[in-house]
Scaffold this active site. Sequence first.
Site, PDB file in Angstrom:
ATOM      1  N   GLU A  68      98.376  -5.991 -71.373  1.00 22.49           N
ATOM      2  CA  GLU A  68      99.573  -6.186 -72.189  1.00 22.49           C
ATOM      3  C   GLU A  68      99.909  -7.664 -72.353  1.00 22.49           C
ATOM      4  O   GLU A  68     100.363  -8.099 -73.422  1.00 22.49           O
ATOM      5  CB  GLU A  68     100.772  -5.463 -71.549  1.00 22.49           C
ATOM      6  CG  GLU A  68     100.617  -3.955 -71.487  1.00 22.49           C
ATOM      7  CD  GLU A  68     100.029  -3.466 -70.180  1.00 22.49           C
ATOM      8  OE1 GLU A  68     100.449  -2.399 -69.701  1.00 22.49           O
ATOM      9  OE2 GLU A  68      99.134  -4.157 -69.621  1.00 22.49           O
ATOM     10  N   ARG A 220      70.528  -8.479 -62.110  1.00 21.48           N
ATOM     11  CA  ARG A 220      69.830  -9.597 -62.739  1.00 21.48           C
ATOM     12  C   ARG A 220      69.846  -9.403 -64.252  1.00 21.48           C
ATOM     13  O   ARG A 220      69.824  -8.277 -64.744  1.00 21.48           O
ATOM     14  CB  ARG A 220      68.376  -9.684 -62.244  1.00 21.48           C
ATOM     15  CG  ARG A 220      68.255  -9.993 -60.771  1.00 21.48           C
ATOM     16  CD  ARG A 220      66.802 -10.258 -60.364  1.00 21.48           C
ATOM     17  NE  ARG A 220      65.960  -9.095 -60.562  1.00 21.48           N
ATOM     18  CZ  ARG A 220      65.889  -8.064 -59.704  1.00 21.48           C
ATOM     19  NH1 ARG A 220      66.650  -8.043 -58.620  1.00 21.48           N
ATOM     20  NH2 ARG A 220      65.074  -7.051 -59.945  1.00 21.48           N
TER      21      ARG A 220
END
Length: 406
Positions: A68, A220
Amino acid sequence: MATDAAAAVSGPSAEPAERAAMRRAVELASRGLGSTSPNPVVGCVVLNSEGYPVGEGWHQRAGGPHAEIHALAEAGDDARGGTAVVTLEPCDRTGRTGPCSLALIEAGIARVVYAVADPSAPGGAGTLARAGIDVVHGLLADEAAAGNAAWLTSVREQRPYVVWKYAATLDGRVAAADGSSRWITSGEARADVHRLRARTDAVLVGSGTARTDDPHLAVRGVPGAVQPLRVVLDTEASAVRPGARVLDDAAPTLVAVAEDAAGLEGAVELEGTAEVLRLPRAGGGRPGLDLAALLEHLYAREVRSVLVEGGPALAGAFVGAGAVDEVIGYVAPVLLGAGPAALGDAGIATIAQALRLKVTETVRVGPDLRITAVPPTALRARASGASAAVTASTASPASTASTEES
């Protein structure tokens, strides 16, 4: 009169605009997967007083501004008199950040539409209503809950959300008769697994996988990924030894062993490179460790999602314990005819006891197929399409370069 009529239809009607905004908010929320834990993923779209989007945001990291706040900052003064569309009930408490309910009130928001109530700290909706804001609850609730399934499940069950991932041939084998398994699936599928790991708090294998494959288990090829906790269930404290790849400094590692394991002296050697956790053995004469105790420990250390990548025996233990919330299978167009099956003994003796799942997504990943399925009572089972399978990759698998999975 014609002018008045034209003005009346010049802006979007409230319901379609809010529905479109909520779909966008669900999409935005998914961007936070893997970086907000132990907090939920949340998306927010701000519509101005005429119903047009003027700001959007999502919770990007734990301890950072909530969705928000990002959306209100982008909207600026256009938020006044407008509507905030949020996937989760705005918070009403001060933690590492201030309450979003107060921020919405101060911004002059006139209406708040949220999808799912916050089971961890309800109250934001009440605060907004007492401030004179029109509050609506439940829009696209199933889709929003599916996107936040891991966090919602962990809060309600007080344990991490468990995903079992496996890679198998078309005839259900995870290795050949001689034990070889590299590589059943394609490089694209293995790269996809790294994106899946990047959205998870912990990656878990058993002693068999640790001994046979010497896996690395870190993420990775995913820029900016938060490394998950690497967990090895080494019941007899005999599989993980100094020099194992899982003990490097790429990510933290936890090795769980039985309290009475014969190899405890060897496990002490791991201290300094891994945390050693002593757990009770599984009850009822079953092999392995007490999985409920393991999950309780992981939850206490703020792990909200676990990716089980171990072999058939470990998968069978989790399924048998009723502790699997989601299954992701990578199926390769390969036939072996012999070798271990994907799932070991799960205590299922008859077809009537079979665990029947709902398929929520099927996706081509290179030459392979990724299938996502959940129990029919799961949060994701009530949604459909992409929102039901947001733990999976949002990138295009076919365009990803090959990388090792382990």
